[in-house]
Design a protein around this motif. Sequence first.
Motif, short mmCIF file in Angstrom:
data_model
loop_
_atom_site.label_atom_id
_atom_site.label_comp_id
_atom_site.label_asym_id
_atom_site.label_seq_id
_atom_site.Cartn_x
_atom_site.Cartn_y
_atom_site.Cartn_z
N LYS A 1 23.20 28.10 60.71
CA LYS A 1 23.61 27.90 62.27
C LYS A 1 23.74 26.52 62.50
CE LYS A 1 21.91 29.15 66.69
NZ LYS A 1 20.89 29.90 67.45
N ASP A 2 22.80 25.57 62.02
CA ASP A 2 22.69 24.12 62.46
C ASP A 2 23.67 23.56 61.98
OD1 ASP A 2 21.17 22.00 63.71
OD2 ASP A 2 20.60 21.46 61.22
N LEU A 3 24.30 23.88 60.57
CA LEU A 3 25.59 23.08 60.25
C LEU A 3 26.89 23.92 60.42
CD1 LEU A 3 24.21 22.31 56.57
CD2 LEU A 3 24.25 20.82 58.53
N GLY A 4 26.76 24.67 61.38
CA GLY A 4 27.81 25.51 61.91
C GLY A 4 28.92 25.93 60.62
N LEU A 5 28.24 26.67 59.67
CA LEU A 5 28.81 27.24 58.51
C LEU A 5 29.29 28.69 58.80
CD1 LEU A 5 26.76 25.98 55.47
CD2 LEU A 5 28.83 24.88 56.57
N THR A 6 30.52 29.19 58.41
CA THR A 6 30.89 30.45 58.49
C THR A 6 30.37 31.27 56.96
OG1 THR A 6 32.85 30.19 57.34
CG2 THR A 6 32.95 30.03 59.54
N ALA A 7 30.48 32.53 57.11
CA ALA A 7 29.78 33.23 55.91
C ALA A 7 30.64 32.73 54.59
CB ALA A 7 29.65 34.58 56.02
N THR A 8 31.76 32.49 54.78
CA THR A 8 32.47 32.26 53.60
C THR A 8 32.49 30.71 53.53
OG1 THR A 8 34.63 33.59 54.17
CG2 THR A 8 34.91 31.97 52.70
N LEU B 1 14.71 19.57 61.55
CA LEU B 1 14.31 21.06 61.45
C LEU B 1 13.72 21.47 60.34
CD1 LEU B 1 17.67 22.42 62.73
CD2 LEU B 1 15.58 21.91 64.17
N GLY B 2 13.12 22.74 60.13
CA GLY B 2 12.26 23.03 58.89
C GLY B 2 13.22 23.20 57.82
N TRP B 3 14.45 23.77 57.68
CA TRP B 3 15.24 23.81 56.59
C TRP B 3 15.44 22.36 55.90
CZ3 TRP B 3 19.81 21.52 55.92
CH2 TRP B 3 20.65 21.10 57.00
N ARG B 4 15.61 21.25 56.79
CA ARG B 4 15.59 20.09 56.21
C ARG B 4 14.46 19.77 55.39
NH1 ARG B 4 20.23 17.62 57.82
NH2 ARG B 4 21.30 18.22 59.65
N TRP B 5 13.30 20.00 55.92
CA TRP B 5 12.16 19.55 55.20
C TRP B 5 11.89 20.31 53.91
CZ3 TRP B 5 9.60 15.30 55.94
CH2 TRP B 5 9.81 14.65 57.20
N VAL B 6 12.49 21.56 53.83
CA VAL B 6 12.38 22.20 52.43
C VAL B 6 13.11 21.39 51.33
CG1 VAL B 6 13.25 24.45 51.39
CG2 VAL B 6 12.37 24.60 53.42
N PHE B 7 14.12 20.93 51.76
CA PHE B 7 15.14 20.31 50.71
C PHE B 7 14.43 18.93 50.42
CE2 PHE B 7 18.85 22.61 52.38
CZ PHE B 7 18.95 23.48 51.22
N ILE B 8 13.70 18.20 51.35
CA ILE B 8 13.56 16.80 51.28
C ILE B 8 12.09 16.60 50.58
CG2 ILE B 8 12.55 14.72 52.69
CD1 ILE B 8 14.43 15.75 54.81
N LEU B 9 11.06 17.68 50.87
CA LEU B 9 9.99 17.33 50.23
C LEU B 9 9.93 18.20 48.85
CD1 LEU B 9 7.60 18.69 53.11
CD2 LEU B 9 8.02 16.28 52.19
#
Length: 505
Positions: A90-97, A219-227
């Motif tokens: 949702k945050d990156l505005g991605l479609t399912a494809t 946002l939380g999803w960014r911290w997942v990748f960064i940490l």
Amino acid sequence: MRFNIDGSNEKAQHGYNDSNGIGDGYDPDLAHPAAGYGDGERAVLPPGVSERKLLTRIDLRIIPVLSIMYLLAFLDRTNVANAAIFGLVKDLGLTATQYSTCLTIFFVPYCVFEIPSNIILKRLKPHLWLSICMFGFGLVTICQGLVQGYGGFIATRFFLGLFETGMFPGAFYLIGMWYKRHEAQKRYTFFFGSTTLAGAFGGLLASAIGKMNGMEGYLGWRWVFILEGCLTCAVSFIWFFVIPDFPEDSKWLSEPEREYVKARLRDDQGKSALERRITPRDVLNCFKDYKIIVGGFMYFGLIVPAYGYAYFAPTIIKTYGYSPIQTQLHSVPPWAAAFGWSMLTAFLSDKFRHRFLFAIVNICIAISGFAILMCVHHNTHVMYGALFMITSGTYSAMPIIVCWFSMNLGGHHRRAVGTAWQIGFGNIGGIIASYSFQAADAKTYFHKGYSICISFICLSAFSCVIYFFACVTQNRNREKTHDVGLTDYEKTELGDLSPDYRYML
């Protein structure tokens, strides 16, 4: 080592007890090496050193290091599933494809560069090449947490696949050059178990990191990748000094210990030909053996359900009515159960010195799990229980298939090429898995994805049957073949195609 038609070997006939894969210092294989392998002399242990203690040192030096390395690789590869639950799409505005395409692009370099990576690993030495790759995919994971749109996200997924390409086949190749064939399954499975531990650890870690949502404006999803990326980069510097090299280059063993290790492996698998570089002709010659092709399909068929589950388990579990944090926590137990079951299967496989039936039984367990999910739609407990069958069956069969295939390849050049081919070709299945499950499919209870997974698992089972009968047939034919007058050099070049070699079943 001479393996008989039924998969047993001369050790079993002599009453040699090695159920733990570690002997008591005397090994009939070393006293009576297979014709054409070694120099015909018994390998002698250095004074004051027992084989059990030596193998324990090797285990502690190799398996934990490679397992942690691949745990971090698999974590950085699949944490996108955890990030998706916290709003990445949702945050990156991605479609399912677009989201599926980002998952798919990872496998393009990951599949293409498997064989070149193993060739580079052999030339540069494992500790250098693997630590470079490790730092690279850790850095790219950090960058994933900083992207602002579809273009940045797909670019980071591509480079993540590029840097991770050497991890899995390189580690399997390295492990295979340290152990005898009947000792390898427990080691392979423990290493492969790092994927299931990564799944469990990733769910726990994501549930904790998700609470950092909004900290420092991220946002939380960014911290997942960064940490998780920072953790990988930090470990890579340490791992440069601790990742082991091949037995011939190991500095942490004394010279007599190195000679003993090389001798016991030479008598089991033939001369390794480490000193000779792998040429394009070696690569082409490997593919003249149809068993190499079949080995790729054995693994390919299981990759689809394996990545289908790894990438979409949180999405599936979320449909059971759990909150995002509960979803992450409920993703942990199936992974933990898979680790325990896979280790039990590996112990029994080594004990009975057999691979085929253990692979088929676990494949049937995975099929049963997917069949339950296709038929049961309103009983949350039964559906959740089926996830345990899927993870346990799939992630137990995969290391058996890889170990069975790679340890049946003789010599450095055939094992380097064959292992990389199996992993590289097999991971094409990850592309199919990326499009097999969509959030919109929840309305039809993910029937399409489950059907695709069952179909490819059946392909793996069929390929295993073909490979099994190919090994039986060639073992039987070699029993009837008399000495054809090949030199030791010619037998070394042939590897497992040598008339003295017997395949494990």
